[in-house]
Scaffold this motif. Structure first.
Motif, PDB file in Angstrom:
ATOM      1  N   GLU A 198      -3.153   2.409 -12.818  1.00  0.00           N
ATOM      2  CA  GLU A 198      -4.492   2.763 -12.338  1.00  0.00           C
ATOM      3  C   GLU A 198      -4.513   2.968 -10.827  1.00  0.00           C
ATOM      4  OE1 GLU A 198      -7.270   3.462 -14.196  1.00  0.00           O
ATOM      5  OE2 GLU A 198      -5.863   3.297 -15.854  1.00  0.00           O
ATOM      6  N   VAL A 199      -3.889   2.061 -10.099  1.00  0.00           N
ATOM      7  CA  VAL A 199      -3.862   2.182  -8.639  1.00  0.00           C
ATOM      8  C   VAL A 199      -3.025   3.396  -8.231  1.00  0.00           C
ATOM      9  CG1 VAL A 199      -3.155   1.065  -6.484  1.00  0.00           C
ATOM     10  CG2 VAL A 199      -4.292  -0.266  -8.269  1.00  0.00           C
ATOM     11  N   ALA A 200      -1.913   3.624  -8.922  1.00  0.00           N
ATOM     12  CA  ALA A 200      -1.059   4.778  -8.620  1.00  0.00           C
ATOM     13  C   ALA A 200      -1.826   6.086  -8.817  1.00  0.00           C
ATOM     14  CB  ALA A 200       0.189   4.754  -9.495  1.00  0.00           C
ATOM     15  N   ASP A 221      -4.639  -1.712 -18.581  1.00  0.00           N
ATOM     16  CA  ASP A 221      -4.762  -1.508 -17.139  1.00  0.00           C
ATOM     17  C   ASP A 221      -3.865  -2.435 -16.322  1.00  0.00           C
ATOM     18  OD1 ASP A 221      -6.116  -3.871 -17.484  1.00  0.00           O
ATOM     19  OD2 ASP A 221      -7.968  -3.208 -16.521  1.00  0.00           O
ATOM     20  N   VAL A 281       5.379   4.148  -2.851  1.00  0.00           N
ATOM     21  CA  VAL A 281       4.621   2.996  -3.333  1.00  0.00           C
ATOM     22  C   VAL A 281       5.576   2.000  -3.978  1.00  0.00           C
ATOM     23  CG1 VAL A 281       2.506   4.332  -3.695  1.00  0.00           C
ATOM     24  CG2 VAL A 281       4.113   4.029  -5.577  1.00  0.00           C
ATOM     25  N   SER A 332      -4.996   6.493  -8.516  1.00  0.00           N
ATOM     26  CA  SER A 332      -5.946   6.561  -7.417  1.00  0.00           C
ATOM     27  C   SER A 332      -5.261   7.023  -6.126  1.00  0.00           C
ATOM     28  CB  SER A 332      -6.602   5.198  -7.220  1.00  0.00           C
ATOM     29  OG  SER A 332      -7.476   5.224  -6.131  1.00  0.00           O
ATOM     30  N   VAL A 333      -4.062   6.509  -5.874  1.00  0.00           N
ATOM     31  CA  VAL A 333      -3.295   6.907  -4.681  1.00  0.00           C
ATOM     32  C   VAL A 333      -2.975   8.399  -4.743  1.00  0.00           C
ATOM     33  CG1 VAL A 333      -1.079   6.659  -3.481  1.00  0.00           C
ATOM     34  CG2 VAL A 333      -2.348   4.624  -4.220  1.00  0.00           C
ATOM     35  N   SER A 389      -6.118  10.390  -3.986  1.00  0.00           N
ATOM     36  CA  SER A 389      -6.473  10.291  -2.563  1.00  0.00           C
ATOM     37  C   SER A 389      -5.540  11.114  -1.685  1.00  0.00           C
ATOM     38  CB  SER A 389      -6.433   8.840  -2.099  1.00  0.00           C
ATOM     39  OG  SER A 389      -7.408   8.090  -2.767  1.00  0.00           O
ATOM     40  N   MET A 443       3.168  -1.606  -8.535  1.00  0.00           N
ATOM     41  CA  MET A 443       1.794  -1.098  -8.515  1.00  0.00           C
ATOM     42  C   MET A 443       1.363  -0.766  -9.944  1.00  0.00           C
ATOM     43  SD  MET A 443       0.391   2.245  -6.459  1.00  0.00           S
ATOM     44  CE  MET A 443       0.402   1.419  -4.867  1.00  0.00           C
ATOM     45  N   THR A 444       0.092  -0.985 -10.255  1.00  0.00           N
ATOM     46  CA  THR A 444      -0.387  -0.634 -11.587  1.00  0.00           C
ATOM     47  C   THR A 444      -0.572   0.881 -11.697  1.00  0.00           C
ATOM     48  OG1 THR A 444      -2.735  -0.797 -11.040  1.00  0.00           O
ATOM     49  CG2 THR A 444      -1.634  -2.828 -11.833  1.00  0.00           C
ATOM     50  N   ARG A 499       2.457  -1.791 -15.098  1.00  0.00           N
ATOM     51  CA  ARG A 499       3.001  -1.471 -13.773  1.00  0.00           C
ATOM     52  C   ARG A 499       3.900  -0.242 -13.850  1.00  0.00           C
ATOM     53  NH1 ARG A 499       0.551  -4.923 -10.431  1.00  0.00           N
ATOM     54  NH2 ARG A 499       0.072  -6.881 -11.424  1.00  0.00           N
ATOM     55  N   SER A 523       0.840  -1.183   0.000  1.00  0.00           N
ATOM     56  CA  SER A 523       0.000   0.000   0.000  1.00  0.00           C
ATOM     57  C   SER A 523       0.880   1.239   0.000  1.00  0.00           C
ATOM     58  CB  SER A 523      -0.896  -0.003   1.238  1.00  0.00           C
ATOM     59  OG  SER A 523      -0.088   0.036   2.390  1.00  0.00           O
TER      60      SER A 523
END
Length: 107
Positions: free
Chosen positions: A21-23, A64, A14, A25-26, A29, A18-19, A67, A2
């Motif tokens: 897409e998730v990056a 998607d 991170v 989002s992080v 946030s 990490m993908t 990485r 995480s």
């Protein structure tokens, strides 16, 4: 892994696996425009910006499953991944020659 906000490291850290897409989002946030990337040994290996991810995400080869480490491999130069080059880029009008770090090394 995480995202972990580490004040000493100057930003959210991170995993480089990490993908994208998730990056993204992080970043949203955390309200930041860059992330510090760490390898499997939790060693900081560079950084990536929101602008870099947006360009990569808009490419015709994007999926998607890509990485962050894959994005780093596509960079034209390794110098773009260093936190020191990021801070020089983020200060308008400031060049490496006028940065405080450069001035402190002058006799």
């Amino acid at each position: 892994m995480s995202a972990v906000y580490d004040m000493a490291a100057d930003g959210p850290r991170v995993s480089d696996d990490m993908t994208v897409e998730v990056a993204l989002s992080v970043m949203a946030s955390a309200g930041v425009e860059y992330l510090l990337l760490c390898d499997g040994d939790d060693q900081c290996t560079g950084s990536i910006t929101l602008a870099e991810l947006a360009v990569h995400r808009g490419s015709s080869t994007y999926t998607d499953q890509i990485r962050l480490r894959d994005v780093l491999k596509d960079r034209p130069s390794a110098a773009a991944a260093t936190p020191s080059s990021r801070s020089a880029r983020s200060s308008p009008g400031r060049t490496a020659a006028t940065s405080p770090a450069a001035k402190s090394s002058e006799p």
